[in-house]
Design an enzyme around this catalytic site. Structure first.
Site, mmCIF file in Angstrom:
data_model
loop_
_atom_site.group_PDB
_atom_site.id
_atom_site.type_symbol
_atom_site.label_atom_id
_atom_site.label_comp_id
_atom_site.label_asym_id
_atom_site.label_seq_id
_atom_site.Cartn_x
_atom_site.Cartn_y
_atom_site.Cartn_z
ATOM 1 C CG ASP A 113 -21.765 -16.251 39.325
ATOM 2 O OD1 ASP A 113 -21.622 -17.228 38.915
ATOM 3 O OD2 ASP A 113 -21.866 -15.389 38.721
ATOM 4 N NE ARG A 154 -21.257 -12.973 42.049
ATOM 5 C CZ ARG A 154 -19.759 -12.967 41.823
ATOM 6 N NH1 ARG A 154 -18.903 -12.164 42.681
ATOM 7 N NH2 ARG A 154 -19.312 -13.424 40.694
ATOM 8 N NE ARG A 162 -14.910 -19.702 41.518
ATOM 9 C CZ ARG A 162 -14.977 -19.081 40.179
ATOM 10 N NH1 ARG A 162 -13.867 -18.542 39.602
ATOM 11 N NH2 ARG A 162 -16.191 -19.026 39.593
ATOM 12 C CE LYS A 170 -19.544 -21.257 38.885
ATOM 13 N NZ LYS A 170 -20.189 -19.766 39.053
ATOM 14 C CG HIS A 209 -12.511 -13.570 35.017
ATOM 15 N ND1 HIS A 209 -12.198 -14.667 35.640
ATOM 16 C CD2 HIS A 209 -13.829 -13.046 35.085
ATOM 17 C CE1 HIS A 209 -13.438 -15.110 36.346
ATOM 18 N NE2 HIS A 209 -14.191 -13.967 35.858
ATOM 19 C CG ASP A 243 -17.754 -17.817 32.750
ATOM 20 O OD1 ASP A 243 -18.399 -16.896 33.410
ATOM 21 O OD2 ASP A 243 -16.613 -18.445 33.298
#
Length: 620
Positions: A160, A168, A229, A259, A272, A345
């Site tokens: 990601d 990352r 994002r 996404k 999440h 995901d």
């Protein structure tokens, strides 16, 4: 300074780019066209022949590979999971312990052997991304193991690397300003350049798939998981930037992944930790959420990631999109015509685990139309459930082969089969080069957005004594320090007083006392409306009588917590390039050039913008 009398409209922001594109498309004069017809026809014939040969080679490899795979090997190709450790054969005790806890093996090499995996996804917290040479060595080790075992298929190695808020691979890899900042710059070409360089650097360390770009249209200021994002609230602008990034990533040899389908931009729940419900009508979906996905599909995107969200107008069953046949097969496959890879995901997220057990989720996802299952909570449970579903007839082997074919096809088309390894010796010439860093800084310099300066605080006087205070990154308190260093480089006398993530009253009192001894105070905020400590800090500084400049270094919506702030800027990201640009704006070395890609609502006047879409001031 007043807001512009006529803020940029959502369509006019693209006018310059569209005009330039049209101007570049000019028919040759008749004489030239006549003389080049033969050459053009010959070139077209050669291109067609090359394409046919490539198609034949791809079909031959995919068909022969699929034919010799066992059921277990086919199932393995449909899984991408995290793994702990810096190397493929790690024996480091903490990494081994973590791998045993959910993979029931010691390391990546053993996971490939046991589950015949199709891919891994790298994370910093898993120890995968410490440094470019380490990442390249990890990637090469994984590919050597995969190539040396049946069926000999290299892995999709994913990450990601959205840039901005989600990264990352940190420095020395080039850091860009992120999606909402790029949208504030209103430069489609710049968005493509950021993706191209990111793709080149990821490919250089052996990563061949990026879970980017984000195609969600952030129309909910309270969105807890998307926010910056996203490229913003405008579907047309988002679609333009998404298409540019898809093309750039894939031209760099990296598989791009849109996404989160069918659109995570209007949620007030983080998937999440819960299961969001999108209440949009079908018309709203077509007008707001789907245009960026349509643009990405038209650009030939390799993969699309599902969202763990419920969309009742598309599927009244209450199943999340990840498990919804009407959404993934009916809408994405049949209506939108997407035949690339559909990836989930993370299956460890609460949004997909609320209704069904961990053994049912992967099977239901495949039945809905998914091809790749990402990060199941317990690999053995998920893997065995899919094998059992095929053997028991719930999933046909024909359906399994459709997904395996898509996986193999992508690995061939992105050159992963022919060239799976990273060239470690070449890393210094690709990753974080001076040229890339310069491009990233210049790009970021065009994104900082000045929204209000009623106090005429900008630019700072050459001899001004400046206090930098406020929020700091919990992982490494560097945001205030980075801004302080950048201001010092511009010749200002600076003191830095970080208040951490959630300022205590003691820290607030110290910041107020320090502000009274400085000419100007810069207070950095990050999602302040949800943090009483940050709100108290800003309000105390404003009440102190000190000259205060507030900077939102993530979501620009922070001003809703202190709508009367006299000087307010947004950077959309808190990395070093953003703080360097901010220092240039504060001191007058560069002009703020960003324009809001979202609307900031006025908390005291519902339905009225505090700052409208397109707002942005200069200091001259």
């Amino acid at each position: 300074m007043p807001l512009p009398e006529r803020p940029l409209s959502r369509r006019s922001v693209l006018l310059a780019g569209l005009t330039a594109t049209a101007a570049a498309t000019v028919d040759p004069p008749p004489a030239q066209a006549a003389t080049t017809d033969t050459a053009d026809n010959a070139a077209a014939d050669n291109a067609a022949a090359d394409n046919a040969a490539a198609d034949n080679a791809e079909h031959g490899w995919v068909t022969s590979t699929l034919r010799r795979m066992t059921l277990e090997e086919k199932v393995g190709q449909l899984f991408t999971t995290r793994v702990y450790g810096e190397t493929a054969d790690t024996t480091e005790s903490s990494a081994v312990q973590m791998n045993r806890s959910f993979l029931e093996v010691d390391n990546a090499a053993q996971a490939i052997a046991r589950y015949h995996l199709g891919g891994f996804v790298y994370f910093a917290y898993a120890g995968n991304t410490r440094a470019p040479d380490q990442v390249a060595d990890l990637s090469n080790g994984i590919q050597r193991v995969a190539r040396g075992q049946r069926p000999g298929v290299p892995l999709l190695l994913s990450v990601d690397q959205e840039q901005g808020a989600v990264v990352r691979l940190g420095p020395p890899a080039t850091q860009f300003p992120g999606n909402m900042a790029l949208a504030a710059g209103r430069d489609v070409a710049a968005a493509g350049t950021a993706a191209r360089i990111t793709g080149q650097e990821l490919r250089a360390v052996g990563i061949n798939q990026d879970f980017a770009p984000v195609a969600d249209v952030n129309v909910n200021p309270a969105n807890p998981v998307i926010g910056v994002r996203s490229f913003g609230e405008d579907p047309e602008l988002t679609a333009q930037l998404v298409a540019a990034q898809v093309n750039a990533y894939q031209n760099a040899g990296l598989a791009a992944t849109l996404k989160h389908f069918p659109g995570h931009g209007d949620t007030a729940v983080d998937s999440h930790s819960g299961l969001p419900v999108i209440s949009h009508t079908r018309t709203e979906l077509d007008q707001i959420d789907l245009p960026p996905f349509r643009a990405g599909i038209a650009a030939g995107v390799d993969a699309i990631m599902t969202a763990h969200i419920v969309v009742p107008v598309l599927d009244p069953s209450g199943d999340p999109a990840t498990l919804s046949h009407p959404i993934l097969t009916g809408l994405l496959r049949e209506e939108l015509g997407f035949d690339g890879l559909v990836v989930t995901d993370s299956l460890g997220m609460a949004g997909v685990r609320e209704k069904y057990g961990d053994d049912r989720v992967p099977v239901l996802a495949l039945k809905a139309g998914v091809d790749v299952l990402v990060n199941p909570p317990v690999m053995r449970v998920a893997w065995e459930a899919v094998v059992a579903a095929v053997r028991g007839g719930e999933l046909s082997e024909e359906r399994l082969d459709q997904s395996v074919t898509r996986v193999l096809r992508l690995k061939w088309r992105r050159g992963i089969v022919r060239s799976p390894y990273a060239d470690i010796a070449a890393l210094p010439h690709v990753v974080g080069t001076p040229e890339h860093l310069t491009i990233a800084q210049r790009m970021t310099d065009r994104t900082t957005t000045l929204l209000r300066d009623d106090a005429n605080a900008l630019p700072f006087a050459p001899k001004a004594r400046v206090l930098v205070t406020g929020w700091d990154d919990p992982a490494a308190p560097t945001t205030t320090a980075a801004l302080g260093r950048a201001l010092i480089e511009h010749g200002r006398a600076v003191d830095v007083l970080s208040t951490g993530v959630q300022p205590t009253q003691q820290r607030i009192d110290a910041a107020v006392a320090a502000a009274r001894t400085h000419d100007v105070t810069v207070v950095v905020t990050n999602r302040a409306p949800g943090d009483q400590g940050q709100l108290a800090l800003v309000r105390a500084l404003l009440a102190s009588g000190a000259r205060v400049v507030v900077v939102a270094v993530r979501d620009p919506y922070d001003a809703t917590g202190f709508p009367q702030v006299p000087t307010y800027l947004a950077t959309y990201v808190f990395n070093d390039v953003a703080m360097t640009s901010l220092a240039g704006v504060l001191t007058g070395a560069i002009q703020p050039a960003g324009h809001l890609p979202v609307t900031i609502p006025d908390p005291d006047h519902p339905g009225t913008p505090l700052f409208p879409f397109g707002a942005g001031l200069t200091t001259t």
